[in-house]
Scaffold this motif. Structure first.
Motif, PDB file in Angstrom:
ATOM      1  N   PHE A   1      29.416  48.034  68.852  1.00 11.97           N
ATOM      2  CA  PHE A   1      28.186  48.394  68.659  1.00 11.97           C
ATOM      3  C   PHE A   1      27.888  49.362  70.006  1.00 11.97           C
ATOM      4  O   PHE A   1      28.087  48.696  71.082  1.00 11.97           O
ATOM      5  CB  PHE A   1      27.453  46.834  68.599  1.00 11.97           C
ATOM      6  N   THR A   2      27.284  50.419  69.796  1.00 17.79           N
ATOM      7  CA  THR A   2      27.068  51.325  70.818  1.00 17.79           C
ATOM      8  C   THR A   2      25.800  51.655  71.135  1.00 17.79           C
ATOM      9  O   THR A   2      25.679  52.208  72.570  1.00 17.79           O
ATOM     10  CB  THR A   2      27.923  52.614  70.438  1.00 17.79           C
ATOM     11  N   ARG A   3      24.776  51.632  70.441  1.00 15.80           N
ATOM     12  CA  ARG A   3      23.476  52.072  70.784  1.00 15.80           C
ATOM     13  C   ARG A   3      22.465  51.101  70.664  1.00 15.80           C
ATOM     14  O   ARG A   3      21.527  51.032  71.462  1.00 15.80           O
ATOM     15  CB  ARG A   3      23.286  53.343  69.790  1.00 15.80           C
ATOM     16  N   ALA A   4      22.384  50.123  69.550  1.00 10.11           N
ATOM     17  CA  ALA A   4      21.306  49.094  69.234  1.00 10.11           C
ATOM     18  C   ALA A   4      21.914  48.022  70.227  1.00 10.11           C
ATOM     19  O   ALA A   4      22.966  47.926  70.710  1.00 10.11           O
ATOM     20  CB  ALA A   4      21.450  48.747  67.764  1.00 10.11           C
ATOM     21  N   SER A   5      21.039  47.052  70.414  1.00  7.96           N
ATOM     22  CA  SER A   5      21.239  45.895  71.019  1.00  7.96           C
ATOM     23  C   SER A   5      22.357  45.149  70.368  1.00  7.96           C
ATOM     24  O   SER A   5      22.815  45.295  69.049  1.00  7.96           O
ATOM     25  CB  SER A   5      20.145  44.889  71.114  1.00  7.96           C
ATOM     26  N   SER A   6      23.073  44.415  71.201  1.00  8.14           N
ATOM     27  CA  SER A   6      24.135  44.006  70.722  1.00  8.14           C
ATOM     28  C   SER A   6      24.083  42.612  69.688  1.00  8.14           C
ATOM     29  O   SER A   6      23.629  41.785  69.971  1.00  8.14           O
ATOM     30  CB  SER A   6      24.786  43.355  71.693  1.00  8.14           C
ATOM     31  N   PRO A   7      24.466  42.920  68.495  1.00 15.47           N
ATOM     32  CA  PRO A   7      24.126  42.070  67.368  1.00 15.47           C
ATOM     33  C   PRO A   7      25.414  40.945  67.403  1.00 15.47           C
ATOM     34  O   PRO A   7      26.360  41.425  67.811  1.00 15.47           O
ATOM     35  CB  PRO A   7      23.859  42.541  66.143  1.00 15.47           C
TER      36      PRO A   7
ATOM     37  N   ASN B   1      21.415  53.297  61.598  1.00 13.52           N
ATOM     38  CA  ASN B   1      22.489  53.109  60.501  1.00 13.52           C
ATOM     39  C   ASN B   1      23.631  52.338  60.649  1.00 13.52           C
ATOM     40  O   ASN B   1      23.966  52.321  61.908  1.00 13.52           O
ATOM     41  CB  ASN B   1      22.963  54.319  59.788  1.00 13.52           C
ATOM     42  N   TYR B   2      23.985  51.289  60.033  1.00 12.47           N
ATOM     43  CA  TYR B   2      25.148  50.544  60.351  1.00 12.47           C
ATOM     44  C   TYR B   2      26.061  50.789  59.358  1.00 12.47           C
ATOM     45  O   TYR B   2      26.104  50.695  58.291  1.00 12.47           O
ATOM     46  CB  TYR B   2      24.857  48.987  60.068  1.00 12.47           C
ATOM     47  N   VAL B   3      27.354  51.384  59.997  1.00 14.77           N
ATOM     48  CA  VAL B   3      28.527  52.187  59.118  1.00 14.77           C
ATOM     49  C   VAL B   3      29.687  50.920  59.562  1.00 14.77           C
ATOM     50  O   VAL B   3      30.170  50.889  60.437  1.00 14.77           O
ATOM     51  CB  VAL B   3      28.925  53.278  59.798  1.00 14.77           C
TER      52      VAL B   3
ATOM     53  N   LEU C   1      42.100  46.951  60.221  1.00 15.67           N
ATOM     54  CA  LEU C   1      41.205  46.546  61.408  1.00 15.67           C
ATOM     55  C   LEU C   1      39.767  47.223  61.196  1.00 15.67           C
ATOM     56  O   LEU C   1      39.682  48.459  60.625  1.00 15.67           O
ATOM     57  CB  LEU C   1      41.603  47.594  62.871  1.00 15.67           C
ATOM     58  N   TYR C   2      38.478  46.539  61.239  1.00 17.24           N
ATOM     59  CA  TYR C   2      37.325  46.987  60.933  1.00 17.24           C
ATOM     60  C   TYR C   2      36.564  47.170  62.254  1.00 17.24           C
ATOM     61  O   TYR C   2      36.704  46.488  63.085  1.00 17.24           O
ATOM     62  CB  TYR C   2      36.557  45.922  60.043  1.00 17.24           C
ATOM     63  N   HIS C   3      35.644  48.001  62.126  1.00 18.38           N
ATOM     64  CA  HIS C   3      34.451  48.071  63.207  1.00 18.38           C
ATOM     65  C   HIS C   3      33.145  48.507  62.404  1.00 18.38           C
ATOM     66  O   HIS C   3      33.185  49.065  61.327  1.00 18.38           O
ATOM     67  CB  HIS C   3      34.790  48.829  64.323  1.00 18.38           C
ATOM     68  N   VAL C   4      32.123  48.305  63.083  1.00 22.90           N
ATOM     69  CA  VAL C   4      30.839  48.678  62.588  1.00 22.90           C
ATOM     70  C   VAL C   4      30.291  49.372  63.757  1.00 22.90           C
ATOM     71  O   VAL C   4      30.107  49.113  64.778  1.00 22.90           O
ATOM     72  CB  VAL C   4      29.905  47.358  62.427  1.00 22.90           C
ATOM     73  N   ARG C   5      29.934  50.813  63.400  1.00 27.08           N
ATOM     74  CA  ARG C   5      29.459  51.878  64.069  1.00 27.08           C
ATOM     75  C   ARG C   5      27.989  51.780  63.909  1.00 27.08           C
ATOM     76  O   ARG C   5      27.326  51.835  62.828  1.00 27.08           O
ATOM     77  CB  ARG C   5      30.136  53.085  63.822  1.00 27.08           C
ATOM     78  N   VAL C   6      27.248  51.769  64.891  1.00 27.66           N
ATOM     79  CA  VAL C   6      25.775  51.819  64.867  1.00 27.66           C
ATOM     80  C   VAL C   6      25.527  53.415  65.347  1.00 27.66           C
ATOM     81  O   VAL C   6      25.762  53.808  66.390  1.00 27.66           O
ATOM     82  CB  VAL C   6      25.098  50.867  65.882  1.00 27.66           C
ATOM     83  N   GLN C   7      24.692  54.218  64.299  1.00 32.23           N
ATOM     84  CA  GLN C   7      24.247  55.463  64.567  1.00 32.23           C
ATOM     85  C   GLN C   7      22.826  55.535  64.625  1.00 32.23           C
ATOM     86  O   GLN C   7      22.081  54.952  63.711  1.00 32.23           O
ATOM     87  CB  GLN C   7      25.071  56.395  63.629  1.00 32.23           C
TER      88      GLN C   7
END
Length: 101
Positions: free
Chosen positions: A26-32, A55-57, A95-101
């Motif tokens: 999580f790079t931009r929004a607060s850490s969920p 947006n959550y990718v 491997l998964y990640h959620v990118r915040v844009q």
């Protein structure tokens, strides 16, 4: 340089599911907080609280050496919790990640 310090120092949350580790950045929004990570057959799901305006990718790699992440799903933040799903989770090393844009 970036003025957004979070883009330089992403927070990483790792969730173990069975014998598989899934990582979300999580790079931009607060850490969920990731909740309900689940692998059922070939369907992987996880839930994250969201913020409006982001947006959550959901993306995956089959190994750390893969050059690029593959986008599975993108959902706009609602301010509530959303569920991201990959119906093609065929390998236990994915491997998964959620990118915040």
């Amino acid at each position: 340089g970036w003025s957004d310090g979070n883009a330089q120092n992403p927070r990483t949350i790792t969730v173990a599911v069975g014998t598989t580790t899934y990582t979300a950045n999580f790079t931009r929004a607060s850490s969920p907080t990731i909740s309900s990570p689940r692998l059922a057959g070939t369907t992987f799901t996880l839930s994250v609280p969201t913020q409006v305006g982001f947006n959550y990718v959901l993306e995956f790699k089959n190994s750390l050496s893969d050059a690029n992440w593959t986008v599975v799903q993108m959902i706009s933040g609602t301010g509530g919790t959303i569920t991201l799903t990959d119906t093609g989770a065929t390998g236990l090393s994915r491997l998964y990640h959620v990118r915040v844009q």
